[in-house]
Every structure is written in C-alpha cells, then in structure tokens.
Design an enzyme around this catalytic site. Sequence first.
Site, PDB file in Angstrom:
ATOM      1  N   ASP A  13      -3.203   4.364  -1.467  1.00  0.00           N
ATOM      2  CA  ASP A  13      -3.502   5.831  -0.729  1.00  0.00           C
ATOM      3  C   ASP A  13      -2.782   5.721  -0.040  1.00  0.00           C
ATOM      4  OD1 ASP A  13      -5.353   5.772  -3.232  1.00  0.00           O
ATOM      5  OD2 ASP A  13      -7.019   5.320  -1.605  1.00  0.00           O
ATOM      6  N   GLY A  15       0.682   7.650   0.515  1.00  0.00           N
ATOM      7  CA  GLY A  15       0.926   8.689  -0.250  1.00  0.00           C
ATOM      8  C   GLY A  15       2.356   8.026  -1.140  1.00  0.00           C
ATOM      9  N   ALA A  41      -4.818   2.525  -9.930  1.00  0.00           N
ATOM     10  CA  ALA A  41      -4.376   3.050  -8.886  1.00  0.00           C
ATOM     11  C   ALA A  41      -4.127   5.158  -9.276  1.00  0.00           C
ATOM     12  CB  ALA A  41      -3.058   2.727  -9.047  1.00  0.00           C
ATOM     13  N   HIS A  43      -1.623   7.766  -8.086  1.00  0.00           N
ATOM     14  CA  HIS A  43      -0.943   8.682  -7.182  1.00  0.00           C
ATOM     15  C   HIS A  43      -0.643   9.984  -7.703  1.00  0.00           C
ATOM     16  CE1 HIS A  43       1.559   4.694  -6.634  1.00  0.00           C
ATOM     17  NE2 HIS A  43       1.314   4.406  -7.867  1.00  0.00           N
ATOM     18  N   SER A  44      -0.685  10.599  -6.142  1.00  0.00           N
ATOM     19  CA  SER A  44      -0.367  12.269  -6.870  1.00  0.00           C
ATOM     20  C   SER A  44       0.373  12.865  -6.452  1.00  0.00           C
ATOM     21  CB  SER A  44      -1.656  13.031  -6.152  1.00  0.00           C
ATOM     22  OG  SER A  44      -2.397  11.854  -5.386  1.00  0.00           O
ATOM     23  N   THR A 252      -8.086   9.697  -5.407  1.00  0.00           N
ATOM     24  CA  THR A 252      -7.339  10.077  -6.715  1.00  0.00           C
ATOM     25  C   THR A 252      -8.505   9.504  -8.208  1.00  0.00           C
ATOM     26  OG1 THR A 252      -5.486  10.343  -5.553  1.00  0.00           O
ATOM     27  CG2 THR A 252      -5.686  10.472  -7.874  1.00  0.00           C
ATOM     28  N   THR A 254     -11.711   7.419  -8.142  1.00  0.00           N
ATOM     29  CA  THR A 254     -12.754   7.858  -7.935  1.00  0.00           C
ATOM     30  C   THR A 254     -13.885   9.223  -7.708  1.00  0.00           C
ATOM     31  OG1 THR A 254     -12.500   6.539  -5.935  1.00  0.00           O
ATOM     32  CG2 THR A 254     -12.833   4.937  -8.612  1.00  0.00           C
ATOM     33  N   ARG A 256     -14.033   8.713  -4.820  1.00  0.00           N
ATOM     34  CA  ARG A 256     -14.908   8.074  -3.745  1.00  0.00           C
ATOM     35  C   ARG A 256     -14.465   9.160  -2.185  1.00  0.00           C
ATOM     36  NH1 ARG A 256     -15.779   1.974  -4.758  1.00  0.00           N
ATOM     37  NH2 ARG A 256     -13.191   2.400  -5.304  1.00  0.00           N
ATOM     38  N   ARG A 258     -12.520   8.007   1.519  1.00  0.00           N
ATOM     39  CA  ARG A 258     -11.898   7.569   2.244  1.00  0.00           C
ATOM     40  C   ARG A 258     -12.414   6.756   3.834  1.00  0.00           C
ATOM     41  NH1 ARG A 258      -6.715   9.837  -0.092  1.00  0.00           N
ATOM     42  NH2 ARG A 258      -6.746   8.657  -2.910  1.00  0.00           N
ATOM     43  N   THR A 325       5.884  14.814   6.227  1.00  0.00           N
ATOM     44  CA  THR A 325       5.398  15.417   7.213  1.00  0.00           C
ATOM     45  C   THR A 325       4.553  16.505   6.238  1.00  0.00           C
ATOM     46  OG1 THR A 325       7.546  16.881   7.285  1.00  0.00           O
ATOM     47  CG2 THR A 325       7.154  15.507   8.837  1.00  0.00           C
TER      48      THR A 325
HETATM   49  P1  GTP Z   1      -2.226   4.742  -4.233  1.00  0.00           P
HETATM   50  O1  GTP Z   1      -1.240   3.478  -5.486  1.00  0.00           O
HETATM   51  O2  GTP Z   1      -3.277   4.702  -4.397  1.00  0.00           O
HETATM   52  O3  GTP Z   1      -1.834   4.014  -2.875  1.00  0.00           O
HETATM   53  O4  GTP Z   1      -1.402   6.163  -4.334  1.00  0.00           O
HETATM   54  P2  GTP Z   1      -1.056   7.055  -3.118  1.00  0.00           P
HETATM   55  O5  GTP Z   1       0.202   6.261  -2.400  1.00  0.00           O
HETATM   56  O6  GTP Z   1       0.110   7.410  -4.069  1.00  0.00           O
HETATM   57  O7  GTP Z   1      -1.952   8.054  -2.315  1.00  0.00           O
HETATM   58  P3  GTP Z   1      -2.265   9.118  -3.224  1.00  0.00           P
HETATM   59  O8  GTP Z   1      -2.352  10.140  -3.934  1.00  0.00           O
HETATM   60  O9  GTP Z   1      -3.759   8.501  -3.903  1.00  0.00           O
HETATM   61  O10 GTP Z   1      -3.145   9.811  -1.997  1.00  0.00           O
HETATM   62  C1  GTP Z   1      -2.186  10.207  -0.736  1.00  0.00           C
HETATM   63  C2  GTP Z   1      -2.487  11.658  -0.729  1.00  0.00           C
HETATM   64  O11 GTP Z   1      -1.646  12.591   0.679  1.00  0.00           O
HETATM   65  C3  GTP Z   1      -1.884  13.205  -1.612  1.00  0.00           C
HETATM   66  O12 GTP Z   1      -2.533  13.663  -2.172  1.00  0.00           O
HETATM   67  C4  GTP Z   1      -0.607  13.301  -1.201  1.00  0.00           C
HETATM   68  O13 GTP Z   1      -0.496  14.625  -2.252  1.00  0.00           O
HETATM   69  C5  GTP Z   1      -1.013  13.445   0.103  1.00  0.00           C
HETATM   70  N1  GTP Z   1       0.489  13.742   1.515  1.00  0.00           N
HETATM   71  C6  GTP Z   1       1.470  12.173   0.706  1.00  0.00           C
HETATM   72  N2  GTP Z   1       2.061  12.186   1.546  1.00  0.00           N
HETATM   73  C7  GTP Z   1       1.755  13.802   2.852  1.00  0.00           C
HETATM   74  C8  GTP Z   1       1.693  14.206   3.710  1.00  0.00           C
HETATM   75  O14 GTP Z   1       2.783  13.571   4.956  1.00  0.00           O
HETATM   76  N3  GTP Z   1       1.407  14.796   4.636  1.00  0.00           N
HETATM   77  C9  GTP Z   1       0.123  15.215   3.934  1.00  0.00           C
HETATM   78  N4  GTP Z   1      -0.871  16.585   4.695  1.00  0.00           N
HETATM   79  N5  GTP Z   1      -0.456  14.874   2.969  1.00  0.00           N
HETATM   80  C10 GTP Z   1       0.115  14.046   2.222  1.00  0.00           C
HETATM   81  P1  IMP Z   2     -10.577  -3.077  -8.236  1.00  0.00           P
HETATM   82  O1  IMP Z   2      -8.319  -2.854  -8.209  1.00  0.00           O
HETATM   83  O2  IMP Z   2     -10.768  -1.808  -9.619  1.00  0.00           O
HETATM   84  O3  IMP Z   2     -10.444  -4.090  -8.892  1.00  0.00           O
HETATM   85  O4  IMP Z   2     -11.256  -2.458  -7.135  1.00  0.00           O
HETATM   86  C1  IMP Z   2     -10.826  -3.770  -6.350  1.00  0.00           C
HETATM   87  C2  IMP Z   2     -10.772  -2.683  -4.919  1.00  0.00           C
HETATM   88  O5  IMP Z   2      -9.523  -2.481  -4.548  1.00  0.00           O
HETATM   89  C3  IMP Z   2     -11.311  -1.797  -4.448  1.00  0.00           C
HETATM   90  O6  IMP Z   2     -11.655  -1.866  -2.984  1.00  0.00           O
HETATM   91  C4  IMP Z   2     -10.404  -0.736  -4.839  1.00  0.00           C
HETATM   92  O7  IMP Z   2     -11.579   0.121  -4.065  1.00  0.00           O
HETATM   93  C5  IMP Z   2      -9.661  -1.139  -4.552  1.00  0.00           C
HETATM   94  N1  IMP Z   2      -8.233  -0.237  -4.968  1.00  0.00           N
HETATM   95  C6  IMP Z   2      -7.675  -0.835  -5.902  1.00  0.00           C
HETATM   96  N2  IMP Z   2      -6.714   0.093  -6.419  1.00  0.00           N
HETATM   97  C7  IMP Z   2      -6.305   1.219  -5.352  1.00  0.00           C
HETATM   98  C8  IMP Z   2      -6.121   1.824  -5.276  1.00  0.00           C
HETATM   99  O8  IMP Z   2      -4.672   2.073  -5.919  1.00  0.00           O
HETATM  100  N3  IMP Z   2      -6.230   2.657  -4.136  1.00  0.00           N
HETATM  101  C9  IMP Z   2      -6.813   2.396  -2.729  1.00  0.00           C
HETATM  102  N4  IMP Z   2      -8.037   1.142  -3.462  1.00  0.00           N
HETATM  103  C10 IMP Z   2      -7.583   0.512  -4.501  1.00  0.00           C
HETATM  104 MG    MG Z   3      -4.096   6.712  -4.093  1.00  0.00          MG
END
Ligand code: GTP
Ligand code: IMP
Ligand code: MG
EC number: 6.3.4.4
Length: 339
Positions: A13, A15, A41, A43-44, A252, A254, A256, A258, A325
């Site tokens: 997470d 970003g 995972a 990704h948003s 994104t 679950t 839950r 963070r 940013t």
């Molecule tokens: P994982 O694969 O789970 O690690 O996903 P991820 O790295 O893509 O991150 P995720 O989308 O779960 O969460 C990041 C959140 O922060 C998203 O809603 C993004 O749009 C937002 N975001 C990303 N960069 C920035 C930033 O620089 N500032 C702010 N305010 N929000 C951001």
């Molecule tokens: P699992 O990958 O679903 O088995 O979860 C194992 C651990 O990794 C738990 O703590 C999850 O919350 C964490 N986890 C798995 N994938 C992600 C992700 O994409 N973002 C944040 N935590 C994750």
């Molecule tokens: Mg994520």
Amino acid sequence: MPSYIVVGGQWGDEGKGSVIAYLATKDEPEVIARGGVGTNAGHSVFIHGKKYAVRQLPTGFMQREARLLVGAGVLVDPGVFFRELEHLKDFGVASRVGIDARCAIIEEKHKELDRTNGYLHGKIGTTGSGCGPANADRVMRTAKLAKDIKELEPYLTDVAVEVNDALDEGKLVLVEGTQGFGLSLYYGTYPYVTSKDTSASAIASDVGIGPTRVDDVIVVFKSFPTRVGAGPFPTEMSQEEAEKLGVVEYGTVTGRRRRVGWFDFDFARYSSRINGATMLAITMLDKYERGAFGVTDYDKLPKRAKEFIEEIEERVGVPVGLIKTGPELEHIIDRRENL
Ligand code: GTP
Ligand code: IMP
Ligand code: MG
C-alpha cells in the site's frame, strides 16, 4: 531503460499503483507485466477523479497501447479476473491481456480456508483472498493451472516468452510488483508475512526474466508507512496520533483500517539493498507536509519537504527519482532526468 521493476519497500500500500500508472502513461512501455502473489493486492489509481482498483490485472491498464500480462508466478482468481475485465472495459483491456498458462488458480475452497482458519485469519490477519492456501496447494503440486480452466483459454499465453521477446526487440517493459518488502516470506517479519517472497528478484522470476535482464529497480516508500494485519511495526504510532496528523487509511481489498507509523530510515536502507534499488519513489509527501500538495516542480516544494527527501537520499543511499504529492496521476515530481 529497457526493463524496470517497481516494488513496494514497506508493508504494501505504498502507492505503487499510482507510481505505476504515471510511468505507464509517461514512458509508454509496450509491455506491462504483473508479478507478485495474486489477488491479495489492491492497487488503486485515480484517473480524472475516478477511482479504479485492480487486484489481478496490471495497474498500467490505462496505457492503451500496451500488452498487459500476468506472469506465471501470480495466482489467478477467475472471478476477479472477469470482474476486472468488465470494470476496465472503457480501456479496452480484454483484447490486450494475457495470462500465463502456468498461473495457479485460486478456488473457492482456498478462499473459504483463508477466511475461516484460525491461524491464517485470526493470528496472521490474512486478506482472505485465498492466496496462502492456493500457494500451499501449488507447493503440494495439486493446484489447478490457468490452462485447466476453459473460460481462461482465450487469454492464455507464455508470458516469459513474450517479455523476453519484447526485450530482444528493444521494447520498454514495465514489471509491476505487489505487496511490500516487509511482507516477504523470506525477508519480512515471519510469520506475519504473505505466502511468497516479494523482493524485486522474485518479481522478475514471476514474469520470467533473469537477473541480467533487469535494468532498473524502483522501490516505492510512503512518507508514513502503513501495515494491515498483525505483525511487528517498530515505528507504529497510536491511532489518536494518526488521526491528529490526518494520515488515517483503509485497505483497498479488505477495508480494514491500516496501522500507521513513522518513516523508518534504517528499514528503508535494508529494504533498498535487498531489492537492489537503483532509484526510489516517495509517495504521500503531501501527508508529510501539506504545502507539498499537488507540487510538480521540486524547487517549489516547502523547505521541510525537501529536507525530508534529502535525508532519505542520504540515509538510504539511493536517489529519489519520483515524488508523489497527491493521489492524482499528475500529482508527481519526476526528477529522473537529473539523476
Ligand atoms: P499495494 O499493492 O496493496 O501495495 O497497493 P498500492 O501500493 O497501489 O497502494 P493502495 O492503492 O492500496 O493505497 C494507496 C492510496 O494512496 C491510493 O488510494 C492512492 O490513490 C493514494 N495515493 C498514492 N499516492 C499518493 C500521494 O502522494 N498522496 C496522497 N494523498 N495519496 C496518494
Ligand atoms: P495474505 O497475503 O492474504 O496471506 O496476507 C498475509 C499478510 O500480508 C497480512 O498481514 C495481509 O494484511 C498482508 N498483505 C497481503 N497483501 C497485501 C497488500 O497488497 N497490501 C497490504 N498488506 C497485504
Ligand atoms: Mg494496496
């Protein structure tokens, strides 16, 4: 740079999604391949104010010219896959997507176990997406593969061959990692980790490229690291402190809340070394310093924000090439040319 890998440096997470979306749009890679565990995972990406969340397909989907690939190492949940094809239909993804025939399949029984097992769900706090149980079956060599699922047939390919062919032809290949370094089965905070290694080497293997074919590794860190689920988090702050700082986040996948912590320079250095980082991307700088919101020119950043970036470069020992940013695609400082 003919091939680069983007990975998370903390607990996921970070970003990565928004960094990848920017690179996909700006650099116009011809091939975008996703590695990582699977649908755990999320990704948003924000595109013109609209939020898109992807768990299965590459986050670079908005690059309309790119071939979108899911590597053999990634677990595939056919239900999620088809929902995402629908979710992203405005981007014409269905005709460009390829799944490696050797991807293992997440079945209902895997999700059921992941949601009900006291150890996985209760102690580790897994995402419930079935990834751990599916990878366990894969290791037991009982898992079904994508080539066994009739509905996936139109999308099947040999991702490793496609990616290596693209590199041979001098095309730019963007490889996406998922999760983060602290969740690696090998290097993370075991047993509070995911079901696979998540470092850059593993991501390369997931999509079928050897170490000699990776030109750059971009490790993504967020200004306030977060963690969902159980496990050690040495720089964690209290919920009240996170609220006061305005850095509260929800997952994104679950939903839950963070856990949030302070930037850990020593951890970032360790993570960067094992990942073989050639460049860092720092996200959520606007959360560290409000005045940084939306800034696209490094020189226009508030002093405190610049000092933070300089401290990261000095203590981690890797240059910061990209700085987010804000959540939108264009909220970014791209200093790669000056590195
Ligand atoms: P994982 O694969 O789970 O690690 O996903 P991820 O790295 O893509 O991150 P995720 O989308 O779960 O969460 C990041 C959140 O922060 C998203 O809603 C993004 O749009 C937002 N975001 C990303 N960069 C920035 C930033 O620089 N500032 C702010 N305010 N929000 C951001
Ligand atoms: P699992 O990958 O679903 O088995 O979860 C194992 C651990 O990794 C738990 O703590 C999850 O919350 C964490 N986890 C798995 N994938 C992600 C992700 O994409 N973002 C944040 N935590 C994750
Ligand atoms: Mg994520």
